[in-house]
Design a protein around this motif. Structure first.
Motif, PDB file in Angstrom:
ATOM      1  N   SER A  40      35.738  32.019  49.001  1.00 35.74           N
ATOM      2  CA  SER A  40      35.040  32.361  47.758  1.00 35.74           C
ATOM      3  C   SER A  40      35.607  33.691  47.288  1.00 35.74           C
ATOM      4  N   MET A  41      35.543  33.914  45.981  1.00 34.41           N
ATOM      5  CA  MET A  41      36.147  35.121  45.417  1.00 34.41           C
ATOM      6  C   MET A  41      35.348  35.608  44.228  1.00 34.41           C
ATOM      7  N   THR A  42      35.321  36.916  44.083  1.00 31.64           N
ATOM      8  CA  THR A  42      34.779  37.542  42.890  1.00 31.64           C
ATOM      9  C   THR A  42      35.583  38.806  42.622  1.00 31.64           C
ATOM     10  N   GLN A  43      35.310  39.438  41.504  1.00 33.28           N
ATOM     11  CA  GLN A  43      36.045  40.650  41.134  1.00 33.28           C
ATOM     12  C   GLN A  43      35.171  41.530  40.264  1.00 33.28           C
ATOM     13  N   GLY A  44      35.490  42.822  40.240  1.00 30.86           N
ATOM     14  CA  GLY A  44      34.711  43.733  39.419  1.00 30.86           C
ATOM     15  C   GLY A  44      35.010  45.178  39.715  1.00 30.86           C
ATOM     16  N   VAL A  45      34.223  46.059  39.098  1.00 32.76           N
ATOM     17  CA  VAL A  45      34.409  47.502  39.212  1.00 32.76           C
ATOM     18  C   VAL A  45      33.696  48.058  40.443  1.00 32.76           C
ATOM     19  N   TYR A  46      32.428  47.736  40.599  1.00 30.78           N
ATOM     20  CA  TYR A  46      31.586  48.209  41.706  1.00 30.78           C
ATOM     21  C   TYR A  46      31.510  49.737  41.740  1.00 30.78           C
ATOM     22  N   ASP A  47      31.381  50.316  40.557  1.00 28.71           N
ATOM     23  CA  ASP A  47      31.194  51.758  40.432  1.00 28.71           C
ATOM     24  C   ASP A  47      29.693  52.013  40.559  1.00 28.71           C
ATOM     25  N   LEU A  48      29.318  53.005  41.353  1.00 28.74           N
ATOM     26  CA  LEU A  48      27.913  53.277  41.650  1.00 28.74           C
ATOM     27  C   LEU A  48      27.231  52.019  42.186  1.00 28.74           C
ATOM     28  N   HIS A  53      24.484  44.796  43.040  1.00 36.27           N
ATOM     29  CA  HIS A  53      25.820  44.479  43.547  1.00 36.27           C
ATOM     30  C   HIS A  53      25.736  43.823  44.921  1.00 36.27           C
ATOM     31  N   THR A  54      24.944  44.405  45.809  1.00 31.57           N
ATOM     32  CA  THR A  54      24.897  43.867  47.173  1.00 31.57           C
ATOM     33  C   THR A  54      24.286  42.475  47.201  1.00 31.57           C
ATOM     34  N   ARG A  55      23.271  42.231  46.389  1.00 29.90           N
ATOM     35  CA  ARG A  55      22.687  40.878  46.325  1.00 29.90           C
ATOM     36  C   ARG A  55      23.713  39.886  45.765  1.00 29.90           C
ATOM     37  N   TYR A  56      24.426  40.293  44.730  1.00 27.40           N
ATOM     38  CA  TYR A  56      25.462  39.446  44.119  1.00 27.40           C
ATOM     39  C   TYR A  56      26.544  39.096  45.144  1.00 27.40           C
ATOM     40  N   LEU A  57      27.023  40.099  45.885  1.00 27.69           N
ATOM     41  CA  LEU A  57      28.074  39.863  46.872  1.00 27.69           C
ATOM     42  C   LEU A  57      27.570  39.021  48.042  1.00 27.69           C
ATOM     43  N   ALA A  58      26.348  39.235  48.473  1.00 22.66           N
ATOM     44  CA  ALA A  58      25.777  38.424  49.556  1.00 22.66           C
ATOM     45  C   ALA A  58      25.686  36.960  49.122  1.00 22.66           C
ATOM     46  N   GLN A  59      25.267  36.727  47.886  1.00 21.91           N
ATOM     47  CA  GLN A  59      25.193  35.349  47.383  1.00 21.91           C
ATOM     48  C   GLN A  59      26.589  34.745  47.226  1.00 21.91           C
ATOM     49  N   ALA A  60      27.563  35.554  46.837  1.00 19.78           N
ATOM     50  CA  ALA A  60      28.949  35.070  46.729  1.00 19.78           C
ATOM     51  C   ALA A  60      29.460  34.645  48.104  1.00 19.78           C
ATOM     52  N   ALA A  84      32.940  57.315  25.031  1.00 20.48           N
ATOM     53  CA  ALA A  84      32.997  58.715  24.614  1.00 20.48           C
ATOM     54  C   ALA A  84      31.992  59.537  25.415  1.00 20.48           C
ATOM     55  N   ASN A  85      32.378  60.738  25.779  1.00 25.92           N
ATOM     56  CA  ASN A  85      31.516  61.677  26.504  1.00 25.92           C
ATOM     57  C   ASN A  85      31.073  61.170  27.879  1.00 25.92           C
ATOM     58  N   GLU A  86      31.899  60.347  28.514  1.00 25.91           N
ATOM     59  CA  GLU A  86      31.560  59.900  29.863  1.00 25.91           C
ATOM     60  C   GLU A  86      32.840  59.746  30.669  1.00 25.91           C
ATOM     61  N   ARG A  87      32.736  59.976  31.935  1.00 24.64           N
ATOM     62  CA  ARG A  87      33.892  59.857  32.833  1.00 24.64           C
ATOM     63  C   ARG A  87      33.683  58.658  33.742  1.00 24.64           C
ATOM     64  N   ARG A  88      34.582  57.695  33.675  1.00 18.42           N
ATOM     65  CA  ARG A  88      34.516  56.541  34.540  1.00 18.42           C
ATOM     66  C   ARG A  88      35.867  56.357  35.198  1.00 18.42           C
ATOM     67  N   PRO A  89      35.921  55.924  36.403  1.00 18.93           N
ATOM     68  CA  PRO A  89      34.762  55.631  37.245  1.00 18.93           C
ATOM     69  C   PRO A  89      34.093  56.905  37.742  1.00 18.93           C
ATOM     70  N   GLU A  98      35.908  51.756  50.349  1.00 19.04           N
ATOM     71  CA  GLU A  98      35.266  52.068  51.628  1.00 19.04           C
ATOM     72  C   GLU A  98      33.817  51.588  51.651  1.00 19.04           C
ATOM     73  N   LEU A  99      33.095  51.823  50.567  1.00 18.42           N
ATOM     74  CA  LEU A  99      31.704  51.355  50.492  1.00 18.42           C
ATOM     75  C   LEU A  99      31.631  49.840  50.598  1.00 18.42           C
ATOM     76  N   LEU A 100      32.489  49.135  49.872  1.00 22.14           N
ATOM     77  CA  LEU A 100      32.483  47.673  49.910  1.00 22.14           C
ATOM     78  C   LEU A 100      32.901  47.140  51.279  1.00 22.14           C
ATOM     79  N   ALA A 101      33.869  47.806  51.906  1.00 18.51           N
ATOM     80  CA  ALA A 101      34.321  47.365  53.233  1.00 18.51           C
ATOM     81  C   ALA A 101      33.208  47.452  54.270  1.00 18.51           C
ATOM     82  N   ASN A 102      32.265  48.333  54.045  1.00 19.78           N
ATOM     83  CA  ASN A 102      31.155  48.478  54.985  1.00 19.78           C
ATOM     84  C   ASN A 102      30.050  47.443  54.774  1.00 19.78           C
ATOM     85  N   LEU A 103      30.190  46.605  53.767  1.00 18.24           N
ATOM     86  CA  LEU A 103      29.273  45.483  53.586  1.00 18.24           C
ATOM     87  C   LEU A 103      29.848  44.306  54.364  1.00 18.24           C
TER      88      LEU A 103
END
Length: 153
Positions: A40-48, A53-60, A84-89, A98-103
């Motif tokens: 199974s596969m998904t993709q995204g930003v996963y910023d903050l 996110h964790t429920r979505y990934l667990a269901q995936a 405008a006026n925001e810094r992403r990510p 690293e955060l995702l790898a720990n899930l």
């Protein structure tokens, strides 16, 4: 080549589970499919990263044996999310990995870059050819026609 044994183990094994080289990713996924694993596969930003996110990934993960997550790098995230006026990510790419790898339900991570996306938005999907592709409702570029095209891969 990353160790399939380490990918399947309960340990973190970040260097085996993060596969930025697309040819290596293709070989690893083929090896896993060859042993009967459903991808199974998904993709995204996963910023903050948050509970949604964790429920979505667990269901995936529940939809396959191996979950591959393609994570948008910083350049691609800025192009998709920055206003405008925001810094992403907010959280840099390496830290998001690293955060995702720990899930534990995330088995394999790879990079999704602006360059590849500009050339072909489905590049990583076509490379992995997952048995199950999970996309959120916020995926703007997938209309009914694109959905049928991706199903036919």
């Amino acid at each position: 080549m990353p160790s399939v044994k380490n990918i399947l183990s309960n340990g973190l094994h970040f260097n085996d589970r993060y596969i930025p080289d697309y040819e290596e990713l293709r070989r690893v996924v083929e090896a896993l499919k060859g042993t009967g694993h459903k991808i199974s596969m998904t993709q995204g930003v996963y910023d903050l990263i948050h509970p949604g996110h964790t429920r979505y990934l667990a269901q995936a993960k529940e939809r396959g044996d191996i979950l591959v997550v393609a994570v948008d790098d910083d350049e691609y995230t800025r192009a998709r999310k920055q206003r405008a006026n925001e810094r992403r990510p907010v959280v840099p790419f390496e830290e998001r990995l690293e955060l995702l790898a720990n899930l534990r339900f995330v088995d394999i991570l790879t990079r999704r870059s602006l360059t590849e996306h500009a050339a072909d938005p489905d590049f990583v999907i076509k490379l992995v050819q997952p048995d199950v592709l999970i996309m959120s409702h916020s995926t703007q570029y997938v209309n009914a026609q694109k959905h049928e095209e991706l199903k036919g891969m």
